[in-house]
Design a protein around this motif. Sequence first.
Motif, PDB file in Angstrom:
ATOM      1  N   ASP A   1     -11.416  -7.884  -1.856  1.00 13.69           N
ATOM      2  CA  ASP A   1     -10.220  -8.046  -1.037  1.00 13.69           C
ATOM      3  C   ASP A   1      -9.458  -9.317  -1.419  1.00 13.69           C
ATOM      4  N   LYS A   2     -10.197 -10.382  -1.722  1.00 11.44           N
ATOM      5  CA  LYS A   2      -9.560 -11.625  -2.147  1.00 11.44           C
ATOM      6  C   LYS A   2      -8.856 -11.428  -3.482  1.00 11.44           C
TER       7      LYS A   2
ATOM      8  N   ARG B   1      -5.237  -9.137 -11.359  1.00 11.34           N
ATOM      9  CA  ARG B   1      -4.936 -10.529 -10.998  1.00 11.34           C
ATOM     10  C   ARG B   1      -4.738 -11.370 -12.247  1.00 11.34           C
TER      11      ARG B   1
ATOM     12  N   ALA C   1      -7.502  -8.755  -4.528  1.00 12.91           N
ATOM     13  CA  ALA C   1      -6.258  -8.039  -4.242  1.00 12.91           C
ATOM     14  C   ALA C   1      -5.216  -8.966  -3.629  1.00 12.91           C
ATOM     15  N   SER C   2      -5.651  -9.868  -2.763  1.00 15.38           N
ATOM     16  CA  SER C   2      -4.708 -10.789  -2.124  1.00 15.38           C
ATOM     17  C   SER C   2      -4.127 -11.783  -3.115  1.00 15.38           C
ATOM     18  N   GLU C   3      -4.831 -11.996  -4.213  1.00 18.16           N
ATOM     19  CA  GLU C   3      -4.362 -12.922  -5.238  1.00 18.16           C
ATOM     20  C   GLU C   3      -3.651 -12.208  -6.389  1.00 18.16           C
TER      21      GLU C   3
ATOM     22  N   ARG D   1      -2.290  -7.837  -7.648  1.00 24.05           N
ATOM     23  CA  ARG D   1      -1.544  -6.618  -7.314  1.00 24.05           C
ATOM     24  C   ARG D   1      -2.509  -5.450  -7.140  1.00 24.05           C
ATOM     25  N   ARG D   2      -2.291  -4.725  -6.050  1.00 25.06           N
ATOM     26  CA  ARG D   2      -3.098  -3.538  -5.743  1.00 25.06           C
ATOM     27  C   ARG D   2      -2.244  -2.298  -5.992  1.00 25.06           C
TER      28      ARG D   2
ATOM     29  N   ALA E   1       1.041 -12.585  -6.279  1.00 26.35           N
ATOM     30  CA  ALA E   1      -0.080 -12.524  -5.341  1.00 26.35           C
ATOM     31  C   ALA E   1       0.271 -11.662  -4.133  1.00 26.35           C
ATOM     32  N   GLY E   2      -0.702 -10.864  -3.698  1.00 22.67           N
ATOM     33  CA  GLY E   2      -0.534 -10.044  -2.504  1.00 22.67           C
ATOM     34  C   GLY E   2       0.432  -8.892  -2.650  1.00 22.67           C
ATOM     35  N   SER E   3       0.769  -8.525  -3.880  1.00 23.58           N
ATOM     36  CA  SER E   3       1.745  -7.455  -4.096  1.00 23.58           C
ATOM     37  C   SER E   3       1.063  -6.095  -4.190  1.00 23.58           C
TER      38      SER E   3
ATOM     39  N   CYS F   1      -9.769  -3.506   1.072  1.00 25.96           N
ATOM     40  CA  CYS F   1      -8.319  -3.543   0.869  1.00 25.96           C
ATOM     41  C   CYS F   1      -7.721  -2.157   0.680  1.00 25.96           C
TER      42      CYS F   1
END
Length: 496
Positions: free
Chosen positions: A50-51, A339, A53-55, A57-58, A346-348, A38
């Motif tokens: 990566d999951k 998370r 991060a998708s769930e 905030r990165r 999510a995904g932010s 990610c």
Amino acid sequence: MMRLLLLLFALCPSLFAAEHPNIVLILADDLGYGDVGCYGATKVKTPNIDKLASEGRRFTDAHSASAVCTPSRYALLTGEYPFRKNLWGPVMNPSPLVVDASKPTLPSMLKRQGYSTACFGKWHLGFGDRPKPDWNADLKPGPLECGFDHYFGIPVVNSHPPFVWVEDHRVVGLDPADPLKYGGKAQTRMFPEKMFAPAMSSAKAAHALYNEEEHGATLTEKAVNWMRGHADGPFFVYFATPHIHHPFTPGAKFKGSSEAGAYGDFIQEFDWMVGEMMRTLDELKLRENTLVILTSDNGGMLNQGGQQAWKAGHRLNGDLLGFKFDAWEGGHRVPFIARWPGMIEAGSVSDQLICQIDLLSTFATLTGSDTRGPDSLDVLPALLGQPEKPLRTELVLAPHKKTHLALRDGPWLYIGARGGGGFNANKPGEHGLGGGGALKFTGETNSDFLNGKLNPDAPDQQLYNLADDPRQTTNVIREHPEIAKRMAQRLAAIQQ
């Protein structure tokens, strides 16, 4: 919805503190900004990270307080800049505890707020109150005196002695008839980049339980079992993995699994460990009430394994300049993922400037504590929302050399000396490849260097505008001397 939650929290944090969330803090060792998918990695696969991060905030501008392991871990647990403790390098065996256990720490604060607390993995902050801890007796003060109810892990680092497990206060498997003795060669396996001298000799029983290729499986099993036993919560788990510090010793099923050599294989085992932690939270139905944070103690290191990964096309720190130990961005800008389902969008993605030193004050606010770290800021709004203004406007960043102490001010980064301030070996294949030698090896450019060597007329200090030049190709201190002067004065004031 997220703005409403953030507003409610700001107006009445006690509503949230009434039912504290579990907290899982995963701290990797030497995981660089470009080491996971990610954040741009293609030669290694990190589906679980990566999951995450998708769930959640990165963060793209998160930092460790130091580019070196021990000082950054000190800052994370105490909320205090490590230069105030005169900590610049790693503490090795033997070393007393460098944390003042009489002062608040992250785990002791959470413990006072009703949390069960546990640490699994690399400690690397010393043991005892004497210059040389007695490895055959109780190792205290240590993690337990700093606020953890339970500790299991490696006492120093996986490349250095004593090559034993420690549980709570004692070396695991220690036989009084076969004590640990400092000096000589430990009865453990040899791996590339594993440092043996000086080492622990004797203690065959304790050494026999220590298998580097089982570190990932052992620590993960210990951590998930502890969570199962404390599922009624709230709990705080500090999962400080030896991954991906050298030597790179992945378990059998991960060997050869990546396209980046043993370095990449070790990353992929770490990703599996993260996945097991997340699956356990799901199994226990704790997913919705658990804040998970994943980050690294500093940037990736261009050691022998790192060089092999680079040759395979893997950029340890992405497009950032420098590596572990450096004041340049590659030394301390790190992955940071948060998370908390229903609370973190999510995904932010966030470009807020934050630091691991901020976790103490942030978790204090989260749990209703009035404890604050000396240099720690509450950045909870950056986790839960998207603040319109920066929460942190300045940050002191420590490399390996104290001469290169750096200051971040908005987009500006000031470094008080020439070069990166980290390792400076020049020849590829050397463990400490850094500075100009690293630039020549990687092909990265910096205006102060020419063909891997420092330009004689390079300025004595450095200034970069990271908004315009995130790769730090150009030192602009001569174009903006007034900014450099102001930042140098501010850095001196903070130190005083």
